[in-house]
Design a protein around this motif. Structure first.
Motif, PDB file in Angstrom:
ATOM      1  N   PRO A 181       0.827  -1.208   0.000  1.00 40.73           N
ATOM      2  CA  PRO A 181       0.000   0.000   0.000  1.00 40.73           C
ATOM      3  C   PRO A 181       0.862   1.259   0.000  1.00 40.73           C
ATOM      4  N   GLU A 182       0.327   2.305  -0.562  1.00 40.72           N
ATOM      5  CA  GLU A 182       1.022   3.587  -0.552  1.00 40.72           C
ATOM      6  C   GLU A 182       0.010   4.693  -0.312  1.00 40.72           C
ATOM      7  N   LEU A 183       0.140   5.358   0.809  1.00 42.88           N
ATOM      8  CA  LEU A 183      -0.813   6.399   1.171  1.00 42.88           C
ATOM      9  C   LEU A 183      -0.474   7.710   0.468  1.00 42.88           C
ATOM     10  N   LYS A 184      -1.523   8.426   0.064  1.00 42.83           N
ATOM     11  CA  LYS A 184      -1.354   9.738  -0.572  1.00 42.83           C
ATOM     12  C   LYS A 184      -1.279  10.801   0.525  1.00 42.83           C
ATOM     13  N   GLN A 185      -0.060  11.009   1.014  1.00 44.32           N
ATOM     14  CA  GLN A 185       0.143  11.870   2.174  1.00 44.32           C
ATOM     15  C   GLN A 185      -0.150  13.343   1.856  1.00 44.32           C
ATOM     16  N   GLU A 186       0.188  13.790   0.684  1.00 44.88           N
ATOM     17  CA  GLU A 186      -0.084  15.188   0.334  1.00 44.88           C
ATOM     18  C   GLU A 186      -1.589  15.450   0.278  1.00 44.88           C
ATOM     19  N   LEU A 187      -2.331  14.459  -0.203  1.00 49.18           N
ATOM     20  CA  LEU A 187      -3.792  14.586  -0.217  1.00 49.18           C
ATOM     21  C   LEU A 187      -4.322  14.700   1.205  1.00 49.18           C
ATOM     22  N   LEU A 188      -3.772  13.896   2.108  1.00 51.41           N
ATOM     23  CA  LEU A 188      -4.150  13.985   3.518  1.00 51.41           C
ATOM     24  C   LEU A 188      -3.901  15.391   4.062  1.00 51.41           C
ATOM     25  N   SER A 189      -2.752  15.964   3.770  1.00 55.96           N
ATOM     26  CA  SER A 189      -2.431  17.312   4.258  1.00 55.96           C
ATOM     27  C   SER A 189      -3.410  18.341   3.706  1.00 55.96           C
ATOM     28  N   GLN A 190      -3.777  18.193   2.447  1.00 53.62           N
ATOM     29  CA  GLN A 190      -4.730  19.122   1.843  1.00 53.62           C
ATOM     30  C   GLN A 190      -6.102  19.041   2.507  1.00 53.62           C
ATOM     31  N   ILE A 191      -6.536  17.819   2.807  1.00 51.54           N
ATOM     32  CA  ILE A 191      -7.839  17.647   3.459  1.00 51.54           C
ATOM     33  C   ILE A 191      -7.805  18.210   4.871  1.00 51.54           C
TER      34      ILE A 191
END
Length: 286
Positions: A187-197
């Motif tokens: 798995p690879e989490l979309k960390q930048e997307l998390l920060s944006q949310i």
């Protein structure tokens, strides 16, 4: 101490850590989770989804509430992956202090409609509600519900969803799946997307499908603003695998012979998650 869910997560949000939400399916597992949480002075969420509730039953919840009242750490009892308003009513009647309504597989407007109905009723009773937007994957038939394809949560949709539903926390889709990942899949989490949310919402964010993810990715997600992480498959796998090994001896039959080793295996995994989420020692904040 039995704690309302909003209070539990608001503190985590303010102090930048994640509370583990451990799914339990029998009293021994519950007892083990409580013991390791108290040992590490960590707040804890006891999560029970509808399938688990159908197994443990209504009377079980009275014992859970009593143990939570007596605990030295804050404890929230959370109805996980509720499907509809009727399940909310059941959760309210038996004493849950937090509720998730998961209509994430529905279209956006229908998700809003279902979630809003539960929020309106729950808030009258002082019960906080977690919603979900985007889809979590599903890796095997033993896992909770999920989609064959992950639909990532978009920040603008998350803002609109929270405004329309007034949920207290939001489970987001950034690349996790329910169940245990096979060795062939990383798995690879979309960390930048998390920060944006997180920047757009600033409310407690929830990560489902937290079992079996690389530690470094989970730790980074906590640093970026996840405040609740659901752990089910990891602790259940450890518990039952050790139990299978013990039960290989055909002479074994007594619970106090069978379960201690199983609980030790489960508690080792749970302790690791508590430390990883930066929750150890945080009970003093409540």
């Amino acid at each position: 101490m039995l704690t309302q869910g909003t209070q539990l997560l608001d503190v985590a949000n303010s102090h930048n850590f994640a509370v583990p939400a451990f799914n339990i399916s029998d009293y021994a597992m519950f007892k083990g989770v409580m013991e390791i949480s108290e040992e590490l002075d960590a707040p804890v969420i006891i999560a029970i989804h509808p399938d688990e509730y159908s197994h443990v039953g209504r009377a079980f919840m009275y014992a859970v509430r009593q143990r939570a009242y007596e605990s030295s750490v804050p404890v929230t009892i959370h109805w996980d992956h509720g499907a509809d308003h009727d399940q909310f009513l059941t959760a309210a009647q038996v004493g849950f202090t937090s509720m998730m309504i998961d209509a994430s597989l529905e279209e956006f407007d229908r998700n809003v409609e279902i979630t809003s109905q539960v929020v309106r009723s729950a808030h009258v009773l002082g019960i906080p509600v977690e919603g979900e937007l985007g889809t979590i994957g599903k890796l095997d038939e033993e896992a909770e519900q999920g989609a064959s394809e992950i639909i990532y949560t978009r920040p603008e949709d998350a803002v609109r969803f929270v405004e329309l539903t007034q949920v207290d926390s939001l489970a987001i889709a950034i690349g996790t799946s329910h169940g245990l990942y096979p060795s062939s899949l990383r798995p690879e989490l979309k960390q930048e997307l998390l920060s944006q949310i997180k920047e757009a919402l600033r409310i407690p964010l929830v990560l489902h499908g937290g079992s079996n993810n690389p530690d470094e990715e989970i730790a980074e997600a906590v640093r970026r603003g996840v405040n609740k992480i659901n752990i089910s498959s990891d602790i259940k796998a450890a518990y039952h695998q050790r139990m299978r090994e013990v039960l290989a001896d055909p002479k074994v039959r007594e619970p106090n012979t069978i379960q201690p080793a199983s609980l030790d295996a489960m508690k080792e995994v749970a302790a690791h998650k508590i430390d990883l989420f930066q929750a150890a020692g945080k009970a003093k904040l409540y």
